[in-house]
Design a protein around this motif. Structure first.
Motif, mmCIF file in Angstrom:
data_model
loop_
_atom_site.group_PDB
_atom_site.id
_atom_site.type_symbol
_atom_site.label_atom_id
_atom_site.label_comp_id
_atom_site.label_asym_id
_atom_site.label_seq_id
_atom_site.Cartn_x
_atom_site.Cartn_y
_atom_site.Cartn_z
ATOM 1 N N SER A 496 0.812 -1.216 0.000
ATOM 2 C CA SER A 496 0.000 0.000 0.000
ATOM 3 C C SER A 496 0.844 1.264 0.000
ATOM 4 C CB SER A 496 -0.934 0.018 1.222
ATOM 5 O OG SER A 496 -0.187 0.109 2.420
ATOM 6 N N THR A 497 2.150 1.131 0.279
ATOM 7 C CA THR A 497 3.001 2.320 0.325
ATOM 8 C C THR A 497 4.208 2.260 -0.603
ATOM 9 O OG1 THR A 497 4.276 1.407 2.182
ATOM 10 C CG2 THR A 497 2.373 2.801 2.724
ATOM 11 N N MET A 498 4.490 1.115 -1.193
ATOM 12 C CA MET A 498 5.687 0.963 -2.019
ATOM 13 C C MET A 498 5.326 0.401 -3.390
ATOM 14 S SD MET A 498 8.075 -0.839 0.887
ATOM 15 C CE MET A 498 8.001 -0.232 2.580
ATOM 16 N N GLY A 499 5.915 0.967 -4.398
ATOM 17 C CA GLY A 499 5.660 0.509 -5.761
ATOM 18 C C GLY A 499 6.935 0.068 -6.434
ATOM 19 N N ILE A 500 6.836 -0.933 -7.289
ATOM 20 C CA ILE A 500 7.979 -1.397 -8.079
ATOM 21 C C ILE A 500 7.477 -1.710 -9.478
ATOM 22 C CG2 ILE A 500 7.662 -3.730 -7.137
ATOM 23 C CD1 ILE A 500 10.987 -2.214 -8.380
ATOM 24 N N VAL A 501 8.030 -1.045 -10.474
ATOM 25 C CA VAL A 501 7.634 -1.229 -11.867
ATOM 26 C C VAL A 501 8.873 -1.542 -12.691
ATOM 27 C CG1 VAL A 501 6.709 -0.097 -13.917
ATOM 28 C CG2 VAL A 501 5.624 0.287 -11.709
ATOM 29 N N VAL A 502 8.790 -2.570 -13.506
ATOM 30 C CA VAL A 502 9.867 -2.911 -14.440
ATOM 31 C C VAL A 502 9.305 -2.786 -15.844
ATOM 32 C CG1 VAL A 502 11.531 -4.643 -15.175
ATOM 33 C CG2 VAL A 502 10.829 -4.535 -12.773
ATOM 34 N N ARG A 503 9.958 -2.027 -16.681
ATOM 35 C CA ARG A 503 9.487 -1.869 -18.062
ATOM 36 C C ARG A 503 10.684 -1.648 -18.976
ATOM 37 N NH1 ARG A 503 6.959 4.048 -19.332
ATOM 38 N NH2 ARG A 503 8.854 5.242 -18.995
ATOM 39 N N HIS A 504 10.498 -1.920 -20.250
ATOM 40 C CA HIS A 504 11.592 -1.710 -21.191
ATOM 41 C C HIS A 504 11.244 -0.584 -22.141
ATOM 42 C CE1 HIS A 504 8.947 -4.651 -23.163
ATOM 43 N NE2 HIS A 504 9.282 -5.497 -22.215
ATOM 44 N N ILE A 505 12.258 0.188 -22.470
ATOM 45 C CA ILE A 505 12.071 1.352 -23.332
ATOM 46 C C ILE A 505 13.177 1.386 -24.376
ATOM 47 C CG2 ILE A 505 10.947 2.717 -21.528
ATOM 48 C CD1 ILE A 505 13.581 4.225 -21.187
ATOM 49 N N ARG A 506 12.933 2.155 -25.427
ATOM 50 C CA ARG A 506 13.957 2.371 -26.455
ATOM 51 C C ARG A 506 14.896 3.494 -26.008
ATOM 52 N NH1 ARG A 506 9.814 2.813 -31.594
ATOM 53 N NH2 ARG A 506 8.850 0.756 -31.356
ATOM 54 N N SER A 507 16.033 3.524 -26.620
ATOM 55 C CA SER A 507 17.003 4.566 -26.287
ATOM 56 C C SER A 507 16.441 5.954 -26.571
ATOM 57 C CB SER A 507 18.293 4.353 -27.073
ATOM 58 O OG SER A 507 18.037 4.334 -28.471
ATOM 59 N N ALA A 566 1.023 9.984 -1.301
ATOM 60 C CA ALA A 566 0.625 9.110 -2.405
ATOM 61 C C ALA A 566 1.077 7.691 -2.142
ATOM 62 C CB ALA A 566 1.246 9.618 -3.712
ATOM 63 N N LEU A 567 0.187 6.771 -2.342
ATOM 64 C CA LEU A 567 0.548 5.369 -2.254
ATOM 65 C C LEU A 567 0.623 4.818 -3.660
ATOM 66 C CD1 LEU A 567 -1.381 3.819 0.717
ATOM 67 C CD2 LEU A 567 0.774 4.976 0.648
ATOM 68 N N ILE A 568 1.661 4.062 -3.923
ATOM 69 C CA ILE A 568 1.832 3.496 -5.248
ATOM 70 C C ILE A 568 1.123 2.152 -5.286
ATOM 71 C CG2 ILE A 568 3.501 2.921 -7.017
ATOM 72 C CD1 ILE A 568 3.500 5.827 -5.983
ATOM 73 N N PRO A 569 0.207 1.950 -6.183
ATOM 74 C CA PRO A 569 -0.563 0.710 -6.205
ATOM 75 C C PRO A 569 0.307 -0.493 -6.501
ATOM 76 C CG PRO A 569 -0.927 1.957 -8.208
ATOM 77 C CD PRO A 569 -0.124 2.845 -7.298
ATOM 78 N N ALA A 570 0.135 -1.533 -5.694
ATOM 79 C CA ALA A 570 0.918 -2.755 -5.891
ATOM 80 C C ALA A 570 0.606 -3.403 -7.223
ATOM 81 C CB ALA A 570 0.641 -3.727 -4.747
ATOM 82 N N ALA A 571 -0.607 -3.185 -7.733
ATOM 83 C CA ALA A 571 -0.995 -3.806 -9.001
ATOM 84 C C ALA A 571 -0.168 -3.303 -10.168
ATOM 85 C CB ALA A 571 -2.472 -3.550 -9.279
ATOM 86 N N LEU A 572 0.531 -2.187 -9.972
ATOM 87 C CA LEU A 572 1.371 -1.668 -11.056
ATOM 88 C C LEU A 572 2.702 -2.403 -11.128
ATOM 89 C CD1 LEU A 572 0.929 2.190 -10.688
ATOM 90 C CD2 LEU A 572 -0.235 0.650 -12.236
ATOM 91 N N SER A 573 2.998 -3.250 -10.129
ATOM 92 C CA SER A 573 4.336 -3.794 -9.991
ATOM 93 C C SER A 573 4.819 -4.572 -11.200
ATOM 94 C CB SER A 573 4.400 -4.692 -8.756
ATOM 95 O OG SER A 573 3.468 -5.747 -8.904
ATOM 96 N N SER A 574 3.945 -5.257 -11.887
ATOM 97 C CA SER A 574 4.393 -6.077 -13.014
ATOM 98 C C SER A 574 3.932 -5.545 -14.355
ATOM 99 C CB SER A 574 3.891 -7.524 -12.841
ATOM 100 O OG SER A 574 4.518 -8.112 -11.732
#
Length: 611
Positions: A496-507, A566-574
């Motif tokens: 409810s307080t920590m978010g982790i997002v992994v994503r790939h982007i172009r240069s 602001a709380l970062i939604p855990a559902a954003l993690s993946s």
């Protein structure tokens, strides 16, 4: 010289010859360049550091006295209990620069506990005049308190010895001091003991310092100075330079640096780097047996500390980071060769890295919270596990190298709506949000600050096989999903307080804050290809397209903190973007591990379309 032999180190010197006239000339120009690079602190700052350390020593004695009184000792016994500080790291080695921190060890008697260090000493520091930014991390592998005294950053470790008092003339050299200590105290003492042993084992301390100052600056500029991210930390670089000094005991700095790059590039890893013979100590300490390390095949670049209990200082090195460092050693050797013959200057050795220009694709790891103090701990936890993600990525087919950058990029975003919070948590920070300052939102209702730290991993893809047609797909779903599970397994993780997002982007989609002013290459504008069938072109120069996902941000629930943060939604993690602007519609064929929170496989597939 070491007892019983006429040389320092585990083997005789390669050469005892004096440096040539040319090597003396390049040493002079090297020191001039190091001064131009601002690697030396001023006399005024040096005096401030001495005053700060004197104040800290007094605070440690006050802390020990306070705890002693609280535990029933008499006034006389409490005053005699003592307490002492020892410096280690770059400051103790004499290679620190302007603004660098001071690694400090607080040694206390047996009746002062680690809990006292955080429950008594930390509050005492907060109240002390001139002390700021006090932050204790008791759960760290080596428990630490970070502070600033007169704007000098200090990292404080603590070790409790089995002594009733700590005299002012105490030396940590005696191995018997480690008897019956817990592992955390042994680790804390290790930094100071190793540093002192390194200085004892070099033939000429000043030559060692000048050479190490050069190598340290080079490693920082080339972005390979970071133990936590799988490269080498300060103690490992110091031991490498010390070993070269042992092999050429009469050489001066210019010659040592030249030989350093040649030998490091040609070194037969995993032959361990030892400054002295490893001997089994008689002490009963619950730590690793040092004799095992030289033969441990899991360590790719073993560099073994010289003080008991000996440890491998490079256990974080991965296949990717080893290849990256080896390539940098080769480049460094080529530059220094040119310097020696007069066709290049030392400034070329310290050219800034090209990490953000080097790869076509990058992974972003975004750690975010709604609280500044919490962000320090959360982002540090995520960073400490980046190496695990790199190691998992190395097993992905068609991926040659997973190159982690040595630091994260911190940012504070002031969001006016839940939609903005969602976007920031995903790494989508608009110009409006990026340019919004704290003073712009003061007094407004519903303002949520989001603290984010973004880490980067460059992805080097194998060349397309001859005759292959169309884009390939690089499936990184498993390593990224396992990584998010790993960081969420932290005992203090709170979805409810920590978010982790992994994503790939172009240069071409890298944010501006990773580049220095004027460094970002201009974006090339190309006409968009007509027809969906021609949309597989994903070169970095192609215009950015809005990422698609099978679940939109607006469909992800968002919570708010009780205090308005602001709380970062855990559902954003993946949730992850995909490079292919037209991902396959049939997601049943995509094999991916079971994902938490019920995300659709297409959201977190990580299947990257590559050319």
């Amino acid at each position: 010289m070491a007892a019983g032999k006429e040389f320092l180190g585990v083997t005789p010197p390669i050469s005892t010859a004096e440096s040539s006239e040319r090597e003396k000339e390049v040493t002079i120009t090297l020191m001039d360049e190091l001064r131009r690079q601002n690697t030396f602190e001023s006399e005024e700052e040096a005096k401030i550091r001495e005053i700060v350390l004197g104040r800290l020593a007094s605070l440690v004695k006050l802390f020990v006295r306070k705890v002693s009184i609280s535990k029933g000792l008499s006034e006389a016994a409490a005053n005699a209990a003592g307490g002492k500080i020892f410096t280690f790291g770059s400051y103790r080695l004499g290679v620190h620069g302007p603004g660098s921190d001071i690694d400090t060890l607080c040694v206390v008697p047996k009746h002062v506990s680690r809990e006292d260090f955080f429950d008594v000493f930390e509050p005492l520091l907060r109240e002390a005049e001139g002390v700021s930014e006090v932050s204790g991390v008791p759960e760290a592998f080596v428990p630490i308190i970070k502070i600033k005294i007169s704007n000098i950053p200090i990292d404080l470790l603590m070790a409790r010895l089995a002594l009733s008092s700590i005299p002012d003339d105490l030396s940590l050299k005696d191995d018997n001091l480690l008897r019956n200590l817990d592992e955390r105290c042994v680790r804390s003492l290790g930094g100071s003991r190793v540093t002192d042993e390194i200085l004892r084992l070099v033939p000429n301390v000043q030559v060692f310092r000048d050479s190490l100052r050069c190598i340290k600056l080079w490693a920082q500029r080339r972005a390979i100075y970071s133990n936590v991210n799988g490269f080498l930390g300060g103690v490992a670089w110091a031991m490498l330079v010390a070993r070269i000094c042992q092999l050429y005991p009469n050489a001066i700095a210019g010659a040592i640096v030249s030989r350093f790059f040649i030998i490091m590039y040609q070194w037969s890893w995993p032959q361990p780097v030892l400054l002295k013979q490893i001997e089994e100590g008689p002490l009963q300490v619950r730590v690793w047996n040092p004799k095992l390390y030289p033969t441990d095949r899991s360590h790719r670049m073993p560099i073994i500390t010289p003080a008991y209990p000996s440890m491998c200082s490079t256990h974080n090195v991965t296949a990717s980071t080893q290849m990256i460092m080896t390539e940098e050693f080769k480049k460094g050797a080529e530059v220094v060769d040119k310097v020696i013959v007069g066709s290049a200057s030392w400034s070329e050795l310290f050219t800034k890295h090209d990490f953000f220009h080097k790869y076509r694709y990058y992974l972003q790891v975004i750690a975010s919270t709604g609280n500044s103090d919490l962000q320090i701990k959360w982002s540090g936890t995520v960073e400490s596990r980046i190496r695990q993600l790199v190691m998992k990525l190395e097993y992905v087919d068609s991926l040659k190298i997973a190159h982690p950058f040595i630091k994260g990029f911190d940012q504070v975003s002031y969001c006016l709506s839940e939609d903005e919070v969602r976007a920031v948590a995903q790494g989508e920070i608009s110009d409006a949000i990026a340019n919004r300052k704290k003073e712009d939102v003061e007094g407004k209702e519903g303002v949520n600050p989001v603290y984010s730290t973004t880490f980067y991993i460059g992805l080097a893809i194998e060349p397309k096989p001859a005759g292959a047609v169309g884009p390939r797909r690089l499936d990184i779903s498993y390593p990224t999903t396992e990584f998010t599970k790993l960081v969420k397994s932290w005992e203090k993780f709170d979805e409810s307080t920590m978010g982790i997002v992994v994503r790939h982007i172009r240069s071409s989609s890298l944010p501006d804050n990773v580049f220095d002013k004027g460094e970002r290459p201009p974006k090339l504008v190309q006409k968009r290809s007509k027809g969906a069938g021609k949309s597989s072109n994903i070169s970095p120069e192609a215009p950015n397209k809005k990422p698609r996902s099978s679940q939109s941000m607006s469909e992800i629930p968002l919570k708010a903190t009780e205090n308005g943060g602001a709380l970062i939604p855990a559902a954003l993690s993946s949730v992850m973007e995909t490079f292919d602007p037209f991902p396959p519609k049939n997601t049943e064929d995509i094999k991916t591990p079971q994902l938490p929170f019920g995300e659709n496989a297409a959201v977190a597939t990580g299947a990257v379309g590559v050319q």
